[in-house]
Motif scaffolding. Structure first.
Motif, short mmCIF file in Angstrom:
data_model
loop_
_atom_site.label_atom_id
_atom_site.label_comp_id
_atom_site.label_asym_id
_atom_site.label_seq_id
_atom_site.Cartn_x
_atom_site.Cartn_y
_atom_site.Cartn_z
N GLU A 70 1.75 -11.63 -2.01
CA GLU A 70 0.41 -11.87 -2.56
C GLU A 70 -0.11 -10.71 -3.41
O GLU A 70 -0.54 -10.92 -4.54
N ASN A 74 -1.06 -10.64 -7.56
CA ASN A 74 -2.33 -10.14 -8.11
C ASN A 74 -2.10 -9.01 -9.10
O ASN A 74 -2.77 -8.95 -10.13
N HIS A 78 -3.53 -8.88 -13.05
CA HIS A 78 -4.52 -7.99 -13.68
C HIS A 78 -4.12 -6.52 -13.71
O HIS A 78 -4.90 -5.69 -14.14
N GLN A 80 -3.71 -4.30 -11.38
CA GLN A 80 -4.17 -3.41 -10.33
C GLN A 80 -3.40 -3.66 -9.04
O GLN A 80 -3.16 -4.82 -8.69
N LEU A 81 -3.05 -2.59 -8.35
CA LEU A 81 -2.42 -2.72 -7.04
C LEU A 81 -3.51 -2.63 -5.98
O LEU A 81 -4.11 -1.56 -5.80
N ILE A 82 -3.76 -3.71 -5.28
CA ILE A 82 -4.84 -3.77 -4.30
C ILE A 82 -4.29 -4.39 -3.03
O ILE A 82 -3.81 -5.52 -3.03
N ILE A 83 -4.37 -3.63 -1.94
CA ILE A 83 -3.80 -4.08 -0.67
C ILE A 83 -4.87 -4.00 0.40
O ILE A 83 -5.60 -3.02 0.48
N ASN A 84 -4.98 -5.04 1.21
CA ASN A 84 -5.97 -5.02 2.28
C ASN A 84 -5.57 -4.07 3.40
O ASN A 84 -4.37 -3.89 3.67
N GLU A 85 -6.60 -3.53 4.05
CA GLU A 85 -6.40 -2.78 5.28
C GLU A 85 -5.65 -3.67 6.27
O GLU A 85 -5.93 -4.86 6.38
N VAL A 87 -2.56 -4.62 6.11
CA VAL A 87 -1.32 -5.15 5.54
C VAL A 87 -0.35 -3.98 5.35
O VAL A 87 -0.71 -2.97 4.73
N ILE A 89 2.12 -1.59 3.91
CA ILE A 89 2.56 -1.27 2.56
C ILE A 89 4.07 -1.40 2.42
O ILE A 89 4.58 -1.82 1.39
N LEU A 108 3.91 2.11 -4.98
CA LEU A 108 3.87 1.84 -3.54
C LEU A 108 4.48 2.99 -2.75
O LEU A 108 3.97 3.35 -1.68
N ALA A 111 1.97 5.68 -2.57
CA ALA A 111 0.92 5.32 -1.62
C ALA A 111 1.40 5.52 -0.18
O ALA A 111 0.65 5.99 0.68
N GLY B 86 -11.80 -4.76 6.40
CA GLY B 86 -10.38 -4.97 6.13
C GLY B 86 -10.10 -5.61 4.78
O GLY B 86 -8.97 -5.59 4.32
N PRO B 123 -4.30 6.04 -4.67
CA PRO B 123 -4.23 4.99 -5.69
C PRO B 123 -4.62 3.61 -5.18
O PRO B 123 -5.00 2.77 -5.97
N ASN E 84 2.50 -6.07 10.63
CA ASN E 84 1.15 -5.68 10.21
C ASN E 84 0.38 -5.03 11.35
O ASN E 84 0.58 -5.38 12.52
#
Lengths: 125, 125, 125, 125, 125
Positions: A70, A74, A78, A80-85, A87, A89, A108, A111, B86, B123, E84
Motif C-alpha cells: 500500500e 501511494n 504522489h 511521498q513515502l508515508i508509512i503509518n505507525e 506498520v 518498515i 526505506l 528510515a 497511528g 524522512p 506489525n
C-alpha cells in the motif's frame, strides 16, 4: 469491489491489481511513470509482454503482501513515502526490493537506520 | 459493497467513490457544500463537466489512497478534523492538498508542527 | 457481505445499515430500544416515516463515518461503552451527537476530560 | 466472501456466522466441542432447535460485535486466549459473557485486573 | 474478492485459501516450496490426497485465524519473518505450530523471549 471494467465508450488506463487477495485500483501510468526502470513498470508497460495472469474479474495477480504494498502504491501516486505507525518498515522494504523500486528502497533503509538503535539484534518487528 | 444505485422512484444525491479500490458512499452535497472552491467540489458539482471515470458499478474512480482520504470525507461531513492515533498526518495532508481543500491543509500543517520536535529530520512517519 | 434479506417464511427484525459505504447488520430493536428518544431510534421506529434511502441491496444509507459508529452500535447492543486504543474518542463523540444519543455523549465527554491534560490545545487527535 | 455453501457430494460441518455484518467461516465442531455448556454451543448443537436466523447466503445472524468476537473464535479453535495490543479486553469480556463461555470470562477478568492500576476509575478504554 | 478462477487457456498454479472467512490468493508453489516438510506443504502438494474442502467459489477452507496467518504466508513468499507492531506474536506462533512450519516456530519463540520480561506471568497479550 470487483475489478474495474470501465464503462464502454472511452479509452481507459485504469486497471486493478489482485495483490495476495486484496484489490488495488489504479492507473497504468501510475505504475509506469514514476519509476520507469522498476520491475513493476516493466510488468505493466506493455500489455502483453509479461504475460501477467489475471483472475476471473480481470485483476492482475501478484503473489505478495497487500499491506506492505500500500505505501509503495501511494509513493508511485504522489512521490511521498508515508508509512503509518505500527506498520513494519522492513515489510515495505521487502516489497520495494521485490518490485525493483530502487530509490524507495534506499529511502526505506535510511528510515530503518533512524528507528533502530545500533545494538538492536532482535530478529523481527 | 457494490456501488450505490438507489432504488428507483425518487431523486437522489447519493453517489459512491472508488478511491484506489475502496468504496466510500456519500452524497454529492457533502462533497460540494463544505469547501465549494476545492477541486473535489469542482469535480462533483456538475455531473458531466469533469468526465470522471466510473467503474462498472457506477462508482467514481479516483487514483488516490483510501486510508488517508477517510478523515477528509468525515471533515466534509461535519466540519471536524479527527484523525486516529497511528494514522500518519502527512498522509492526510497529501490528500488534502491534492483535493484542494485549503483550510484543512492549513489545519493539518499546524497539527504537524505540534507533533514533530523542531530538530526531527526523519524522512518518514 | 451484501445487505441482509432474511430467508422468506418468517417475520424479521433484521436490517442492514450502509454507513458511509460499510455494512452493519443489526436488529431494529437494537436501534430503537436502548435510547428510545434518540434521533437514531426515531429514524427506525416507524418503517416509512423518515423516508430513509436504501441502496440497491436494501441497506439503509447514512452519510457518516463507519469507524466511529461501531462503538455506538455496540453500546446500543449491550449498554457498555468500549473503545479501542488508537480510536479517537472525539470521533465517537461527533457521531453520538449526530445520532442524538444523549447519555452516551455525556459519557464520552467525561472520558475526553480524563484523557486530555488541562493545558492541551492541540486541534486534533 | 459470501457464506460457505460447500460443494455438493460430501457431508460437511462447515458454516458461516454473520456477526454484526462480518462473516466468520468455521466448523460446527469448533463452536460446540471446546465449551459444550456455553450458550454458543447450545445455539449450534442441534440444527433446528434454536431457530437461528440466516441471511440470504445461509450465514447465521448474530447481533454482536465482530471485532471482539474474533479472539473468542480463535480460543474455541485452539484453546489459547490471544488478544492484540490495542484491542480492548473489556470488549472481549462482554462477548464471552454474552456467549456464556465461563472459563474464558474468568481468564479475561484476571487479565483485566493485571492491566488496570488499582486506582483507575476511568469509564472506558 | 471471490476466489481465483484464472482465465481459461493456460495452466495455473494459483489458488485461494479461505482462512476463517478471509481470502488469501497465492500460488501452490509458495505453499509447498519454502517448507516442504510442513503440514501446509503436505496439504497442497497433491491436489486430491488430503481432500481439502472447498467453498462454493473454489477457495480451500481452513478453520484458523486469518490475521495471524498473514505473516506466515509472507514468510513463505520471501523467507522473512515480519510482524506489525500490535500483532500478538503468540498468535502467529500458534498458527506456525498448527501448520507445522518448524523453523518459523523456533524464530517466533526466540522473538517472544526477547520481548517478554523474564518475570512476566501475564496470561495474555
Amino acid at each position: 469491489v470487483s475489478a474495474v471494467s470501465v464503462k464502454p465508450g472511452a479509452p481507459s488506463d485504469w486497471l486493478t491489481l489482485n495483490i495476495g487477495g486484496r484489490l488495488f485500483t489504479t492507473t497504468r501510468s501510475t505504475l509506469v511513470s514514476k519509476e520507469p526502470e522498476s520491475m513493476l513498470a516493466h510488468m505493466f508497460r506493455d500489455k502483453c509482454v509479461w504475460g501477467n495472469r489475471q483472475d476471473e474479474h480481470g485483476a492482475y495477480l501478484i503473489d505478495r503482501s497487500p499491506e506492505y504494498f500500500e505505501p509503495i502504491l501511494n509513493y508511485l501516486r504522489h512521490g511521498q513515502l508515508i508509512i503509518n505507525e505500527g506498520v513494519n518498515i522492513r515489510g515495505v522494504l521487502e516489497e520495494a526490493r521485490f518490485f525493483g523500486i530502487e530509490q524507495l528502497g534506499d529511502q526505506l533503509e535510511a528510515a530503518l537506520k533512524n528507528t533502530q538503535p545500533p545494538d538492536d539484534h532482535s530478529p523481527i518487528s
